[in-house]
Design a protein around this motif. Structure first.
Motif, PDB file in Angstrom:
ATOM      1  N   GLY B   1      41.251  27.844  -9.809  1.00 16.71           N
ATOM      2  CA  GLY B   1      42.135  27.131  -8.888  1.00 16.71           C
ATOM      3  C   GLY B   1      41.823  27.388  -7.429  1.00 16.71           C
ATOM      4  O   GLY B   1      42.705  27.426  -6.587  1.00 16.71           O
ATOM      5  N   SER B   2      40.514  27.576  -7.098  1.00 15.39           N
ATOM      6  CA  SER B   2      40.178  27.918  -5.709  1.00 15.39           C
ATOM      7  C   SER B   2      40.262  26.725  -4.771  1.00 15.39           C
ATOM      8  O   SER B   2      40.552  26.888  -3.587  1.00 15.39           O
ATOM      9  N   ILE B   3      39.980  25.531  -5.303  1.00 14.12           N
ATOM     10  CA  ILE B   3      40.003  24.347  -4.438  1.00 14.12           C
ATOM     11  C   ILE B   3      41.293  23.592  -4.720  1.00 14.12           C
ATOM     12  O   ILE B   3      41.487  23.081  -5.819  1.00 14.12           O
ATOM     13  N   THR B   4      42.183  23.486  -3.729  1.00 10.91           N
ATOM     14  CA  THR B   4      43.489  22.874  -3.993  1.00 10.91           C
ATOM     15  C   THR B   4      43.402  21.355  -4.093  1.00 10.91           C
ATOM     16  O   THR B   4      44.217  20.734  -4.753  1.00 10.91           O
ATOM     17  N   THR B   5      42.403  20.738  -3.465  1.00  8.05           N
ATOM     18  CA  THR B   5      42.325  19.276  -3.508  1.00  8.05           C
ATOM     19  C   THR B   5      41.661  18.772  -4.782  1.00  8.05           C
ATOM     20  O   THR B   5      41.681  17.576  -5.058  1.00  8.05           O
ATOM     21  N   ALA B   6      41.068  19.669  -5.583  1.00 10.47           N
ATOM     22  CA  ALA B   6      40.406  19.228  -6.813  1.00 10.47           C
ATOM     23  C   ALA B   6      41.383  19.345  -7.973  1.00 10.47           C
ATOM     24  O   ALA B   6      42.322  20.135  -7.938  1.00 10.47           O
ATOM     25  N   THR B  18      26.750  33.385  -6.302  1.00 10.68           N
ATOM     26  CA  THR B  18      28.102  32.800  -6.217  1.00 10.68           C
ATOM     27  C   THR B  18      27.998  31.310  -6.455  1.00 10.68           C
ATOM     28  O   THR B  18      27.224  30.623  -5.786  1.00 10.68           O
ATOM     29  N   VAL B  19      28.783  30.815  -7.415  1.00 14.38           N
ATOM     30  CA  VAL B  19      28.767  29.386  -7.740  1.00 14.38           C
ATOM     31  C   VAL B  19      30.203  28.905  -7.790  1.00 14.38           C
ATOM     32  O   VAL B  19      31.059  29.551  -8.376  1.00 14.38           O
ATOM     33  N   ILE B  20      30.460  27.755  -7.174  1.00 18.58           N
ATOM     34  CA  ILE B  20      31.807  27.195  -7.249  1.00 18.58           C
ATOM     35  C   ILE B  20      31.726  25.833  -7.933  1.00 18.58           C
ATOM     36  O   ILE B  20      30.793  25.060  -7.698  1.00 18.58           O
ATOM     37  N   CYS B  21      32.680  25.556  -8.811  1.00 14.81           N
ATOM     38  CA  CYS B  21      32.681  24.278  -9.511  1.00 14.81           C
ATOM     39  C   CYS B  21      34.000  23.580  -9.236  1.00 14.81           C
ATOM     40  O   CYS B  21      35.069  24.188  -9.382  1.00 14.81           O
ATOM     41  N   GLY B  22      33.944  22.323  -8.842  1.00 20.63           N
ATOM     42  CA  GLY B  22      35.161  21.547  -8.618  1.00 20.63           C
ATOM     43  C   GLY B  22      35.127  20.326  -9.514  1.00 20.63           C
ATOM     44  O   GLY B  22      34.094  19.670  -9.635  1.00 20.63           O
ATOM     45  N   ASP B  99      31.327  18.924  -9.886  1.00 22.91           N
ATOM     46  CA  ASP B  99      30.353  19.288  -8.859  1.00 22.91           C
ATOM     47  C   ASP B  99      30.189  20.787  -8.838  1.00 22.91           C
ATOM     48  O   ASP B  99      31.142  21.517  -8.605  1.00 22.91           O
ATOM     49  N   ILE B 100      28.976  21.230  -9.112  1.00 21.88           N
ATOM     50  CA  ILE B 100      28.702  22.663  -9.151  1.00 21.88           C
ATOM     51  C   ILE B 100      27.843  22.977  -7.943  1.00 21.88           C
ATOM     52  O   ILE B 100      26.734  22.457  -7.816  1.00 21.88           O
ATOM     53  N   ILE B 101      28.360  23.796  -7.050  1.00 23.83           N
ATOM     54  CA  ILE B 101      27.643  24.082  -5.809  1.00 23.83           C
ATOM     55  C   ILE B 101      27.367  25.575  -5.731  1.00 23.83           C
ATOM     56  O   ILE B 101      28.268  26.393  -5.887  1.00 23.83           O
ATOM     57  N   ALA B 120      36.325  26.004 -14.715  1.00 26.61           N
ATOM     58  CA  ALA B 120      36.950  24.903 -13.971  1.00 26.61           C
ATOM     59  C   ALA B 120      37.589  23.903 -14.933  1.00 26.61           C
ATOM     60  O   ALA B 120      38.700  23.412 -14.690  1.00 26.61           O
ATOM     61  N   LEU B 121      36.896  23.606 -16.040  1.00 28.09           N
ATOM     62  CA  LEU B 121      37.463  22.645 -16.985  1.00 28.09           C
ATOM     63  C   LEU B 121      38.724  23.180 -17.627  1.00 28.09           C
ATOM     64  O   LEU B 121      39.657  22.439 -17.919  1.00 28.09           O
TER      65      LEU B 121
END
Lengths: 219, 237
Positions: B1-6, B18-22, B99-101, B120-121
């Motif tokens: 839940g790191s990205i609130t808009t996703a 470090t990888v972030i997935c939205g 999106d995996i960044i 993320a899923l």
């Protein structure tokens, strides 16, 4: 030369190969597996662009062009597989600061495309006379829903299969150079497919020998 | 839940990598030949921020190959069945853009990406969508949210090969540069292999392969425990 190969319980489709058919590339080969055919052209070792050259070895570049459409993400991923497989066998340290370009064109796709590309690539490397530390061949195994293993599947068999495994087998001790799988399988099934692929590799390498012998005995 | 808009997101750190997935969910009409299937579109990006060897511009070969790998893992493991994403047969289905960044590249990108995608899923909350019979339009109910049905939990384990004698699990960027090959094995909870990805490199014998697979299966158990712990700590009581 067309050869019908029967590998005990696993049949391979008829193979056919033609070497040195293009005049511009240093090495060229076309490989046919049943109805699937791929044309490979190899340029190299040639002068490399300064941005791309590596100081101690040859820089290899692979381009895979599909039959229709522009190359997409799938072609890029296959290019990476082919490039790293070829880099493992080519003795690049003998030609530092040069570029080797391998271009593959898919002429028709009727199943087992990736292994046909691998075979065409190896034949092109042989035709160009590049120094290699081993030969490699590509074998595709399809696991059918009832558990039987089919080698060199057609497009129809690939669709019905629950898993498709492609291996690149090296000629020294039949070690595995490259693996890629589609669909899930159990560990035992993977080991069985690997063993079947290694057996099929022996027949394919014999076919390579015969093709090259035939080419040089004529000229 | 790191990205609130996703709709769902996760941040994963494997050592320094470090990888972030939205995950964003949108509505679309399903394809004509598979009218009861939704879409999952993964995209792996390696921006120039994560390592100096990545330049800005169109995605390089590594990013594209990684995107293809993630798409294959989703398809092979059947972690999300596309039929579950369908709302109305032939009319409306969900499209999940994953999106995996990579924010910091220190080797072992594939393991971290698969892990981030899975987390993320699990975090995704989709609103309930119904089709109004009379008007034929869709109505989105933002108050009522459901989680996605995740059937399998694939976990990737990567090894770096050194001249067919040494195998190192979870390589850092330095180890990857010096390695002569890599192997990535994706297993699910039943011990089935979802993907064996060995893109060239030094040859391996069958016995070494078997070693890697057994190690990958043990790692799966540890990673699954960690995911469950994190998800449990997130759900509001």
């Amino acid at each position: 030369m067309a050869v019908e190969l029967d590998n005990g319980q696993c049949r391979l489709r008829p193979f056919s190969c033609e070497l040195g058919l293009l005049s511009r590339p240093d090495g060229s080969a076309t490989f046919l597996q049943g109805d699937t055919s791929v044309l490979a052209g190899l340029y190299g070792p040639a002068e490399a662009k300064v941005s791309k050259e590596l100081p101690d070895r040859a820089a290899l570049e692979v381009l895979l062009r599909p039959k229709v459409g522009l190359p997409g993400v799938l072609e890029r991923s296959r290019e990476q597989l082919l490039r790293q497989t070829c880099e493992a066998v080519i003795l690049g340290v003998l030609h530092p600061r040069t570029a080797i370009s391998l271009v593959l064109q898919v002429l028709s796709d009727a199943g087992s495309l990736l292994s046909c590309c691998l075979n065409a690539a190896c034949m092109a490397l042989l035709d160009a006379g590049l120094p290699l530390n081993a030969l490699f061949c590509g074998v595709t195994c399809a696991l059918q829903p009832d558990g039987t293993i089919l080698l060199d599947p057609t497009a129809r068999q690939e669709q019905e299969a629950r898993a498709i495994l492609t291996f690149a087998i090296a000629s020294n001790e039949r070690k595995v150079l490259m693996t890629t799988t589609k669909g899930s399988c159990s560990v035992e099934e993977m080991q069985q497919c690997l063993a079947a692929a290694q057996r099929a590799a022996t027949t394919i390498f014999q076919f390579y020998r015969d093709s090259v012998r035939r080419r040089y005995s004529k000229s | 839940g790191s990205i609130t808009t996703a709709d769902g997101s996760a941040l994963v750190k494997l050592g320094n990598t470090t990888v972030i997935c939205g995950v964003k969910a949108e509505l679309a009409a399903p394809a004509v030949d598979s009218a009861n299937k939704g879409y999952i579109v993964p995209n792996v990006e390696l921006p120039s921020l994560c390592a100096e060897r990545f330049r800005s511009g169109p995605p390089g070969e590594e990013a594209q190959a990684a995107s293809q790998f993630i798409a294959d893992v989703i398809e092979n493991s059947q972690m999300i069945v596309k039929e579950d994403l369908c709302i109305a047969n032939g009319k409306l289905a969900w499209v999940l853009y994953c999106d995996i960044i990579c924010l910091d590249y220190d080797g072992n990108l594939l393991d971290a990406s698969v892990f981030a995608l899975l987390a993320a899923l699990k975090n995704v909350q989709l609103p309930l969508v119904t089709i109004n019979e009379e008007t034929g339009l869709s109505e989105v109910n933002l108050k009522q949210k459901n989680s996605l049905i995740i059937r399998k939990h694939p976990v990737a384990t990567s090894f770096a090969i050194f001249d067919d004698t040494l195998l190192i699990v979870d390589p850092t960027a330095e180890e990857e540069d010096l390695a002569t090959g890599t192997v990535t094995i994706v297993t699910d909870e039943e011990g089935r292999l979802c993907s064996v990805h060995k893109p060239g490199g030094s040859p391996l014998t069958g016995a070494k392969f078997q070693d890697c697979i057994t190690r990958a299966i043990t790692r799966h158990k540890e990673v699954k425990k960690l995911i469950d712990k994190v998800i449990k700590s997130l759900t509001p009581k």
